[in-house]
Design a protein around this motif. Structure first.
Motif, mmCIF file in Angstrom:
data_model
loop_
_atom_site.group_PDB
_atom_site.id
_atom_site.type_symbol
_atom_site.label_atom_id
_atom_site.label_comp_id
_atom_site.label_asym_id
_atom_site.label_seq_id
_atom_site.Cartn_x
_atom_site.Cartn_y
_atom_site.Cartn_z
ATOM 1 N N UNK A 41 0.831 -1.209 0.000
ATOM 2 C CA UNK A 41 0.000 0.000 0.000
ATOM 3 C C UNK A 41 0.862 1.255 0.000
ATOM 4 N N UNK A 42 1.966 1.236 0.736
ATOM 5 C CA UNK A 42 2.884 2.379 0.751
ATOM 6 C C UNK A 42 3.504 2.578 -0.625
ATOM 7 N N UNK A 43 3.913 1.481 -1.249
ATOM 8 C CA UNK A 43 4.516 1.571 -2.587
ATOM 9 C C UNK A 43 3.524 2.145 -3.598
ATOM 10 N N UNK A 44 2.288 1.666 -3.563
ATOM 11 C CA UNK A 44 1.271 2.154 -4.491
ATOM 12 C C UNK A 44 1.007 3.633 -4.269
ATOM 13 N N UNK A 45 1.012 4.044 -3.018
ATOM 14 C CA UNK A 45 0.758 5.452 -2.699
ATOM 15 C C UNK A 45 1.901 6.332 -3.182
ATOM 16 N N UNK A 46 3.130 5.908 -2.963
ATOM 17 C CA UNK A 46 4.287 6.695 -3.415
ATOM 18 C C UNK A 46 4.267 6.884 -4.916
ATOM 19 N N UNK A 47 3.967 5.817 -5.646
ATOM 20 C CA UNK A 47 3.914 5.897 -7.106
ATOM 21 C C UNK A 47 2.813 6.857 -7.551
ATOM 22 N N UNK A 48 1.665 6.765 -6.913
ATOM 23 C CA UNK A 48 0.535 7.637 -7.266
ATOM 24 C C UNK A 48 0.838 9.100 -6.960
ATOM 25 N N UNK A 49 1.441 9.358 -5.808
ATOM 26 C CA UNK A 49 1.769 10.738 -5.425
ATOM 27 C C UNK A 49 2.655 11.396 -6.479
ATOM 28 N N UNK A 50 3.648 10.672 -6.959
ATOM 29 C CA UNK A 50 4.565 11.246 -7.945
ATOM 30 C C UNK A 50 3.883 11.513 -9.288
ATOM 31 N N UNK A 51 2.822 10.783 -9.575
ATOM 32 C CA UNK A 51 2.120 10.968 -10.846
ATOM 33 C C UNK A 51 0.974 11.964 -10.756
ATOM 34 N N UNK A 52 0.550 12.292 -9.550
ATOM 35 C CA UNK A 52 -0.639 13.132 -9.366
ATOM 36 C C UNK A 52 -0.219 14.559 -9.014
ATOM 37 N N UNK A 53 -0.414 15.467 -9.939
ATOM 38 C CA UNK A 53 -0.016 16.859 -9.721
ATOM 39 C C UNK A 53 -0.867 17.543 -8.664
ATOM 40 N N UNK A 54 -2.002 16.947 -8.314
ATOM 41 C CA UNK A 54 -2.871 17.549 -7.303
ATOM 42 C C UNK A 54 -2.336 17.356 -5.890
ATOM 43 N N UNK A 55 -1.335 16.511 -5.711
ATOM 44 C CA UNK A 55 -0.769 16.250 -4.382
ATOM 45 C C UNK A 55 0.438 17.142 -4.144
ATOM 46 N N UNK A 56 0.412 17.870 -3.030
ATOM 47 C CA UNK A 56 1.539 18.714 -2.646
ATOM 48 C C UNK A 56 2.245 18.222 -1.395
ATOM 49 N N UNK A 57 1.558 17.421 -0.571
ATOM 50 C CA UNK A 57 2.116 16.898 0.677
ATOM 51 C C UNK A 57 1.552 15.497 0.895
ATOM 52 N N UNK A 58 2.394 14.602 1.412
ATOM 53 C CA UNK A 58 1.935 13.270 1.820
ATOM 54 C C UNK A 58 2.108 13.139 3.324
ATOM 55 N N UNK A 59 1.021 12.794 4.024
ATOM 56 C CA UNK A 59 1.050 12.517 5.455
ATOM 57 C C UNK A 59 0.882 11.027 5.660
ATOM 58 N N UNK A 60 1.716 10.442 6.523
ATOM 59 C CA UNK A 60 1.587 9.029 6.881
ATOM 60 C C UNK A 60 1.321 8.946 8.375
ATOM 61 N N UNK A 61 0.274 8.231 8.755
ATOM 62 C CA UNK A 61 -0.054 8.066 10.167
ATOM 63 C C UNK A 61 -0.620 6.671 10.378
ATOM 64 N N UNK A 62 -0.936 6.345 11.622
ATOM 65 C CA UNK A 62 -1.452 5.027 11.938
ATOM 66 C C UNK A 62 -2.825 5.085 12.569
#
Length: 268
Positions: A41-62
């Motif tokens: 899930x982390x890998x998929x999110x990282x890949x998506x963030x880099x491709x999605x210009x709408x994302x400016x910040x990624x927060x990871x929490x539990x």
């Protein structure tokens, strides 16, 4: 690029006003990174963030009481799951599994904030250290505890920790395997701020919103420079800065920011 969120298995992902929030959602196993699909899930999110210009910040929490308890100790005891097999099999599983996580997070183009809501132990501690910024609840605890189990930080933790706290302190934490409370983690430079548990989400949102309000393309370039500066000689680094600056001066967001600044100055 499409804002369509990737399909995740053991985590939740939300996007609001430029801030993507990835919530590790296996509180039944304290968000362990082995024996779950959290790494995928982390890998998929990282890949998506880099491709999605709408994302400016990624927060990871539990979700739940822990940020991440790291490896599944029950699987270690039974020599099952990610820990089954001989030397070559285990090594291959590390390379094809959890070791993809530090590579992916190191390559995320936007600022990454770890909002550490509870214990971050072993590879969970290392995951937090892979972020650019760390905010912690007073309930958070941190431990490079691999030697307590007779293993080493196989996910790259020994690369990240000295860069945060210096070689000597990293040695002390790794060799003793002791767990530090949130306030000591702040004093050591592991976390930026410590807040009350009920204030963590709000403080994280404030910091993320402040970063997300910056010109997005220049923010991504700035993060690249911060990452690359430690492995380049100054003359080469300055050449790269010149190119990035040329790119920035030719972006519409630059002229928009300058105009906003001039208007602000005119109002004073």
């Amino acid at each position: 690029m499409s804002e369509t969120l990737p399909t995740l298995t053991d985590a939740r992902l939300d996007l609001e006003e430029g801030v993507a929030t990835l919530t590790l959602d296996r509180h039944d196993v304290r968000n362990a990174l082995t024996g779950t699909r959290l790494v995928d899930d982390i890998l998929a999110t990282c890949d998506w963030v880099n491709r999605c210009e709408a994302v400016s910040v990624l927060v990871i929490t539990g979700a739940g009481s822990a940020f991440s308890a790291g490896g599944n100790v029950k699987d270690m005891a039974s020599r099952g799951g990610d820990f089954a097999g001989g030397v070559a099999e285990v090594a291959d599983r590390y390379r094809q599994g959890i070791q993809r996580m530090p590579l992916a997070l190191q390559g995320v183009e936007v600022p990454v904030i770890a909002a550490v809501n509870g214990p971050a132990i072993g590879s969970g501690f290392d995951l937090a250290n892979m972020a650019d910024l760390r905010l912690a609840s007073r309930k958070a605890k941190f431990g490079e505890t691999f030697l307590n189990l007779g293993i080493i930080p196989g996910d790259g933790g020994a690369w990240f920790l000295p860069r945060l706290v210096g070689y000597q302190r990293a040695c002390e934490l790794a060799f003793t395997g002791r767990v530090v409370e949130a306030e000591e983690a702040r004093e050591l430079g592991i976390v930026l701020e410590v807040v009350e548990p009920e204030a963590l989400a709000q403080r994280t949102a404030e910091l993320a919103a402040r970063i997300a309000a910056q010109p997005p393309k220049a923010t991504r370039l700035t993060k690249r420079l911060l990452k690359m500066g430690s492995r380049m000689e100054l003359p080469d680094f300055l050449d790269l800065c010149a190119v990035f600056q040329g790119m920035s001066h030719n972006e519409p967001e630059h002229l928009e920011a300058v105009q906003a600044m001039l208007e602000k100055m005119a109002r004073k």
